[in-house]
Design a protein around this motif. Sequence first.
Motif, mmCIF file in Angstrom:
data_model
loop_
_atom_site.group_PDB
_atom_site.id
_atom_site.type_symbol
_atom_site.label_atom_id
_atom_site.label_comp_id
_atom_site.label_asym_id
_atom_site.label_seq_id
_atom_site.Cartn_x
_atom_site.Cartn_y
_atom_site.Cartn_z
ATOM 1 N N THR A 70 0.847 -1.191 0.000
ATOM 2 C CA THR A 70 0.000 0.000 0.000
ATOM 3 C C THR A 70 0.884 1.243 0.000
ATOM 4 O O THR A 70 2.024 1.212 0.478
ATOM 5 C CB THR A 70 -0.930 0.026 1.223
ATOM 6 N N VAL A 71 0.342 2.346 -0.533
ATOM 7 C CA VAL A 71 1.146 3.565 -0.703
ATOM 8 C C VAL A 71 0.350 4.777 -0.229
ATOM 9 O O VAL A 71 -0.850 4.897 -0.502
ATOM 10 C CB VAL A 71 1.548 3.763 -2.183
ATOM 11 N N THR A 72 1.042 5.672 0.475
ATOM 12 C CA THR A 72 0.460 6.974 0.805
ATOM 13 C C THR A 72 1.359 8.072 0.248
ATOM 14 O O THR A 72 2.584 7.916 0.177
ATOM 15 C CB THR A 72 0.315 7.174 2.327
ATOM 16 N N VAL A 73 0.720 9.166 -0.148
ATOM 17 C CA VAL A 73 1.436 10.357 -0.615
ATOM 18 C C VAL A 73 1.042 11.501 0.307
ATOM 19 O O VAL A 73 -0.130 11.893 0.349
ATOM 20 C CB VAL A 73 1.082 10.690 -2.077
ATOM 21 N N ASN A 74 2.005 11.973 1.077
ATOM 22 C CA ASN A 74 1.743 13.000 2.095
ATOM 23 C C ASN A 74 0.573 12.609 3.004
ATOM 24 O O ASN A 74 -0.253 13.433 3.395
ATOM 25 C CB ASN A 74 1.474 14.355 1.436
ATOM 26 N N GLY A 75 0.508 11.311 3.320
ATOM 27 C CA GLY A 75 -0.502 10.809 4.248
ATOM 28 C C GLY A 75 -1.810 10.404 3.610
ATOM 29 O O GLY A 75 -2.694 9.874 4.301
ATOM 30 N N PHE A 76 -1.967 10.616 2.303
ATOM 31 C CA PHE A 76 -3.203 10.256 1.608
ATOM 32 C C PHE A 76 -2.980 8.981 0.785
ATOM 33 O O PHE A 76 -1.924 8.803 0.171
ATOM 34 C CB PHE A 76 -3.662 11.401 0.690
ATOM 35 N N ILE A 131 -3.628 5.255 -5.348
ATOM 36 C CA ILE A 131 -4.190 4.103 -6.056
ATOM 37 C C ILE A 131 -3.037 3.252 -6.585
ATOM 38 O O ILE A 131 -2.113 3.764 -7.218
ATOM 39 C CB ILE A 131 -5.092 4.555 -7.217
ATOM 40 N N VAL A 132 -3.111 1.931 -6.319
ATOM 41 C CA VAL A 132 -2.107 0.991 -6.839
ATOM 42 C C VAL A 132 -2.823 0.038 -7.784
ATOM 43 O O VAL A 132 -3.751 -0.668 -7.377
ATOM 44 C CB VAL A 132 -1.418 0.207 -5.703
ATOM 45 N N ASP A 133 -2.403 0.010 -9.052
ATOM 46 C CA ASP A 133 -3.097 -0.829 -10.025
ATOM 47 C C ASP A 133 -2.460 -2.216 -10.118
ATOM 48 O O ASP A 133 -1.543 -2.559 -9.363
ATOM 49 C CB ASP A 133 -3.147 -0.148 -11.399
ATOM 50 N N GLU A 134 -2.964 -3.025 -11.055
ATOM 51 C CA GLU A 134 -2.516 -4.413 -11.179
ATOM 52 C C GLU A 134 -1.055 -4.532 -11.605
ATOM 53 O O GLU A 134 -0.424 -5.573 -11.401
ATOM 54 C CB GLU A 134 -3.414 -5.155 -12.174
ATOM 55 N N SER A 135 -0.518 -3.491 -12.205
ATOM 56 C CA SER A 135 0.889 -3.526 -12.620
ATOM 57 C C SER A 135 1.812 -2.983 -11.525
ATOM 58 O O SER A 135 2.990 -2.739 -11.773
ATOM 59 C CB SER A 135 1.077 -2.717 -13.911
ATOM 60 N N ASN A 136 1.238 -2.786 -10.313
ATOM 61 C CA ASN A 136 1.990 -2.271 -9.160
ATOM 62 C C ASN A 136 2.502 -0.845 -9.381
ATOM 63 O O ASN A 136 3.557 -0.461 -8.867
ATOM 64 C CB ASN A 136 3.154 -3.203 -8.802
#
Length: 234
Positions: free
Chosen positions: A183-189, A192-197
């Motif tokens: 999972t990924v956050t950008v400045n705490g938000f 979206i991570v798609d099927e291609s990572n």
Amino acid sequence: MKKTRRSRRLEKKTKRNIILTLLGIAVVFIFIVKLGIPLMANFALFVSGFRTGPETKAKDNLFIQPPILNSIPFATNSAQLEISGKAIKNGTLQLFINDQLVNSEIVNEDGNFKFIQTLDSGENQIKTKVEINGRKSDFSDIFTVVYKSSAPSITIDVPADGEEFSKEQKTANVAGKVDSGTTVTVNGFWAIVDESNTYSYSLPLKNGENEIIVVATDQAGNKAEKTIKVKYSE
């Protein structure tokens, strides 16, 4: 030769008796078919069950309930994992990881057991069984735990570090690559991570310097962080 009145009456009476006898036989036959045979069968089953009851009960007493494991996380970044549950008291609890016996202990009087077990890197299939008085249970349910201590990989492909944005560009599309299951956050938000990572997030910019912090977290709880700065001029 004509029949006398008496002989005719006797003949009628004989026929009537024969008919009544046949009807009686038919009624008895129907009764036996519908009620008698099932009753006899039930009685036979009862007698059979009575005779074999103690033996069946003795066989049932040979069954040993498999241990019940408490919930285990799917993934962890700690090499030490607590494995606990319930089993028949005073039995010898055997712990298997990847089909190898790795530990054993006596179940306490409350029927509880607990191990602090060192995991192998990668996938660990955990199961247990219990033994008492020379009899063994079946295996418990199998839990699979992934041990991973390394941080996930992450890139920031856009924007470039130090990139400048003009008045018309009020947002920056932040995107890059991460490991699978991250999972990924950008400045705490949340991004979206798609099927291609590939992750992406549209970040509003403020006037002046903007710091962009991207954090990736894998299923084991390991984190990786990258930071860049961009400039926005109104």
